[in-house]
Design a protein around this motif. Structure first.
Motif, PDB file in Angstrom:
ATOM      1  N   GLU A  60       0.808  -1.207   0.000  1.00  7.91           N
ATOM      2  CA  GLU A  60       0.000   0.000   0.000  1.00  7.91           C
ATOM      3  C   GLU A  60       0.849   1.269   0.000  1.00  7.91           C
ATOM      4  N   GLY A  61       0.352   2.274  -0.724  1.00  9.40           N
ATOM      5  CA  GLY A  61       0.998   3.569  -0.724  1.00  9.40           C
ATOM      6  C   GLY A  61       0.597   4.381   0.496  1.00  9.40           C
ATOM      7  N   PRO A  62       1.092   5.606   0.601  1.00  7.08           N
ATOM      8  CA  PRO A  62       0.850   6.422   1.792  1.00  7.08           C
ATOM      9  C   PRO A  62      -0.632   6.649   2.099  1.00  7.08           C
ATOM     10  N   ALA A  63      -1.447   6.885   1.078  1.00  5.46           N
ATOM     11  CA  ALA A  63      -2.857   7.201   1.320  1.00  5.46           C
ATOM     12  C   ALA A  63      -3.585   6.025   1.972  1.00  5.46           C
ATOM     13  N   ILE A  64      -3.377   4.823   1.439  1.00  3.47           N
ATOM     14  CA  ILE A  64      -4.089   3.671   1.983  1.00  3.47           C
ATOM     15  C   ILE A  64      -3.467   3.218   3.299  1.00  3.47           C
ATOM     16  N   GLN A  65      -2.161   3.356   3.446  1.00  2.70           N
ATOM     17  CA  GLN A  65      -1.558   3.082   4.751  1.00  2.70           C
ATOM     18  C   GLN A  65      -2.163   3.981   5.817  1.00  2.70           C
ATOM     19  N   ALA A  66      -2.300   5.242   5.513  1.00  2.00           N
ATOM     20  CA  ALA A  66      -2.867   6.189   6.476  1.00  2.00           C
ATOM     21  C   ALA A  66      -4.317   5.838   6.800  1.00  2.00           C
ATOM     22  N   SER A  67      -5.056   5.346   5.807  1.00  6.93           N
ATOM     23  CA  SER A  67      -6.455   4.978   6.055  1.00  6.93           C
ATOM     24  C   SER A  67      -6.536   3.801   7.030  1.00  6.93           C
ATOM     25  N   SER A  68      -5.630   2.846   6.895  1.00  4.62           N
ATOM     26  CA  SER A  68      -5.594   1.725   7.845  1.00  4.62           C
ATOM     27  C   SER A  68      -5.245   2.217   9.243  1.00  4.62           C
ATOM     28  N   GLU A  69      -4.303   3.139   9.322  1.00  9.20           N
ATOM     29  CA  GLU A  69      -3.908   3.666  10.626  1.00  9.20           C
ATOM     30  C   GLU A  69      -5.077   4.368  11.307  1.00  9.20           C
ATOM     31  N   ARG A  70      -5.848   5.136  10.533  1.00 11.64           N
ATOM     32  CA  ARG A  70      -7.013   5.812  11.116  1.00 11.64           C
ATOM     33  C   ARG A  70      -8.038   4.798  11.604  1.00 11.64           C
ATOM     34  N   ALA A  71      -8.287   3.768  10.800  1.00 11.82           N
ATOM     35  CA  ALA A  71      -9.260   2.752  11.199  1.00 11.82           C
ATOM     36  C   ALA A  71      -8.788   1.979  12.428  1.00 11.82           C
ATOM     37  N   LEU A  72      -7.514   1.620  12.447  1.00 15.99           N
ATOM     38  CA  LEU A  72      -6.978   0.881  13.595  1.00 15.99           C
ATOM     39  C   LEU A  72      -6.999   1.731  14.861  1.00 15.99           C
ATOM     40  N   ALA A  73      -6.841   3.033  14.706  1.00 12.90           N
ATOM     41  CA  ALA A  73      -6.911   3.918  15.872  1.00 12.90           C
ATOM     42  C   ALA A  73      -8.291   3.868  16.514  1.00 12.90           C
ATOM     43  N   HIS A  74      -9.291   3.492  15.711  1.00 14.98           N
ATOM     44  CA  HIS A  74     -10.648   3.319  16.237  1.00 14.98           C
ATOM     45  C   HIS A  74     -10.911   1.877  16.660  1.00 14.98           C
ATOM     46  N   GLY A  75      -9.879   1.036  16.605  1.00 11.20           N
ATOM     47  CA  GLY A  75     -10.027  -0.342  17.052  1.00 11.20           C
ATOM     48  C   GLY A  75     -10.789  -1.245  16.112  1.00 11.20           C
ATOM     49  N   VAL A  76     -10.830  -0.901  14.825  1.00 10.83           N
ATOM     50  CA  VAL A  76     -11.610  -1.693  13.864  1.00 10.83           C
ATOM     51  C   VAL A  76     -10.949  -3.052  13.631  1.00 10.83           C
ATOM     52  N   THR A  77     -11.724  -4.104  13.746  1.00  9.53           N
ATOM     53  CA  THR A  77     -11.253  -5.482  13.573  1.00  9.53           C
ATOM     54  C   THR A  77     -11.926  -6.123  12.365  1.00  9.53           C
ATOM     55  N   LEU A  78     -11.429  -7.295  11.994  1.00 10.54           N
ATOM     56  CA  LEU A  78     -12.046  -8.038  10.893  1.00 10.54           C
ATOM     57  C   LEU A  78     -13.505  -8.365  11.216  1.00 10.54           C
ATOM     58  N   ALA A  79     -13.778  -8.737  12.452  1.00 14.87           N
ATOM     59  CA  ALA A  79     -15.164  -9.038  12.838  1.00 14.87           C
ATOM     60  C   ALA A  79     -16.059  -7.822  12.646  1.00 14.87           C
ATOM     61  N   GLN A  80     -15.544  -6.642  12.960  1.00 13.95           N
ATOM     62  CA  GLN A  80     -16.331  -5.430  12.780  1.00 13.95           C
ATOM     63  C   GLN A  80     -16.518  -5.096  11.302  1.00 13.95           C
ATOM     64  N   VAL A  81     -15.519  -5.404  10.494  1.00 12.17           N
ATOM     65  CA  VAL A  81     -15.665  -5.208   9.051  1.00 12.17           C
ATOM     66  C   VAL A  81     -16.827  -6.050   8.529  1.00 12.17           C
ATOM     67  N   LEU A  82     -16.916  -7.289   8.978  1.00  7.98           N
ATOM     68  CA  LEU A  82     -18.021  -8.153   8.552  1.00  7.98           C
ATOM     69  C   LEU A  82     -19.363  -7.615   9.042  1.00  7.98           C
ATOM     70  N   GLU A  83     -19.372  -7.014  10.214  1.00  3.62           N
ATOM     71  CA  GLU A  83     -20.605  -6.391  10.708  1.00  3.62           C
ATOM     72  C   GLU A  83     -21.014  -5.231   9.809  1.00  3.62           C
ATOM     73  N   MET A  84     -20.049  -4.478   9.310  1.00  4.57           N
ATOM     74  CA  MET A  84     -20.344  -3.373   8.393  1.00  4.57           C
ATOM     75  C   MET A  84     -20.934  -3.906   7.088  1.00  4.57           C
ATOM     76  N   VAL A  85     -20.380  -5.005   6.601  1.00  8.54           N
ATOM     77  CA  VAL A  85     -20.922  -5.609   5.376  1.00  8.54           C
ATOM     78  C   VAL A  85     -22.364  -6.046   5.604  1.00  8.54           C
ATOM     79  N   ALA A  86     -22.623  -6.676   6.736  1.00  8.31           N
ATOM     80  CA  ALA A  86     -23.985  -7.130   7.045  1.00  8.31           C
ATOM     81  C   ALA A  86     -24.944  -5.947   7.132  1.00  8.31           C
ATOM     82  N   GLU A  87     -24.481  -4.839   7.704  1.00  9.56           N
ATOM     83  CA  GLU A  87     -25.319  -3.643   7.793  1.00  9.56           C
ATOM     84  C   GLU A  87     -25.618  -3.093   6.400  1.00  9.56           C
ATOM     85  N   PHE A  88     -24.607  -3.069   5.535  1.00  9.14           N
ATOM     86  CA  PHE A  88     -24.809  -2.622   4.154  1.00  9.14           C
ATOM     87  C   PHE A  88     -25.838  -3.490   3.447  1.00  9.14           C
TER      88      PHE A  88
END
Length: 273
Positions: A60-88
């Motif tokens: 990943e380049g700087p933009a996408i690396q930074a996006s992961s860092e922001r998400a991880l700062a909020h404690g986002v996990t794989l399980a939560q990603v799946l919850e977001m998909v289910a909500e969508f």
């Protein structure tokens, strides 16, 4: 037939290129993700690619690396990603969703558990950046049992022999990395990409999507002239970052939705030409 296969088959029948859009789940904050996904679809995205936040990305380049860092700062996990998909999926049962991430997260959850949970949430495909095809048998078997496609990457440096091995294992589509470098790089050579994509399409019936380095309508349109689809990530992630706020408000999400619709509409228009 899965949502992904059905959508890509339909697009091929319409003789046009697919537009695949990428955002990182939980960026810039978890409350943005599902509204952003709906905005992308409303603007013309054919397939949604969702990044699973990871601390040690390899491509990943700087933009996408930074996006992961922001998400991880909020404690986002794989399980939560799946919850977001289910909500969508409560509002959209048809748009294909492909997760993109690293094997570490899946192994921590457990391959069988992940495949079942991903299927239940409504995931249609998976890209594992650091999964060699030679080591993919177990995960591929679990995914296949749940009708989830395992998508592989092919790079400019991939030899013909290795590409043929990858093509024999891939499903859903083939992701061709358009350049030697990281996501968001800026040195596309359309003629070289076309030659490689043409060679791949001669050896597989799977659609060939092109990503990395496609950042605006001009580059998207140039690649869409010969590829089955284009993947746009870093440019959209930068739009997400521009709306960054630790606690998203209704107004902030609405502004983001408008910005995404304008950006993706321009990409859609370029891809359709």
């Amino acid at each position: 037939m899965s949502r992904l296969k059905d959508r890509l088959q339909t697009i091929r029948g319409e003789d046009r290129a697919a537009l695949v859009t990428f955002i990182t789940a939980g960026d810039p904050a978890p409350g943005y993700t599902v509204p952003a996904l709906h905005a992308l679809v409303e603007a013309g995205a054919d397939v949604l690619e969702i990044g699973v936040p990871f601390s040690d990305p390899e491509a990943e380049g700087p933009a996408i690396q930074a996006s992961s860092e922001r998400a991880l700062a909020h404690g986002v996990t794989l399980a939560q990603v799946l919850e977001m998909v289910a909500e969508f999926r409560k509002r959209d049962a048809t748009t294909p969703i492909v997760l993109m991430g690293y094997l570490n997260s899946v192994l921590r959850m457990g391959e069988a558990h992940f495949a079942a949970a991903a299927s239940e949430a409504g995931v249609d495909g998976l890209i594992m950046v650091n999964l060699p095809p030679e080591e993919s048998d177990d995960l591929r078997a679990e995914l296949t049992a749940h009708d989830i496609d395992l998508v592989f990457l092919v790079a400019p440096t991939t030899t013909k022999v290795r590409a043929d091995k990858i093509l024999s294992l891939a499903s859903g589509f083939v992701y061709y990395v358009s350049l030697k470098g990281i996501t968001g790089a800026d040195h596309l050579d359309p003629a070289e990409i076309e030659a490689r994509v043409t060679a791949l399409r001669e050896r597989t019936d799977l659609p060939v999507m092109v990503g990395f380095g496609i950042k605006d309508p001009t580059s998207a349109g140039a690649v869409a002239a010969f590829a089955d689809g284009v993947v746009v990530g870093s440019a959209i992630v930068r739009t997400m970052a521009a709306s960054a706020a630790s606690a998203p408000s209704t107004a902030a999400i609405e502004r983001l939705g408008i910005a995404l619709k304008e950006q993706v509409a321009a990409l859609r228009s370029a891809v359709d030409r």
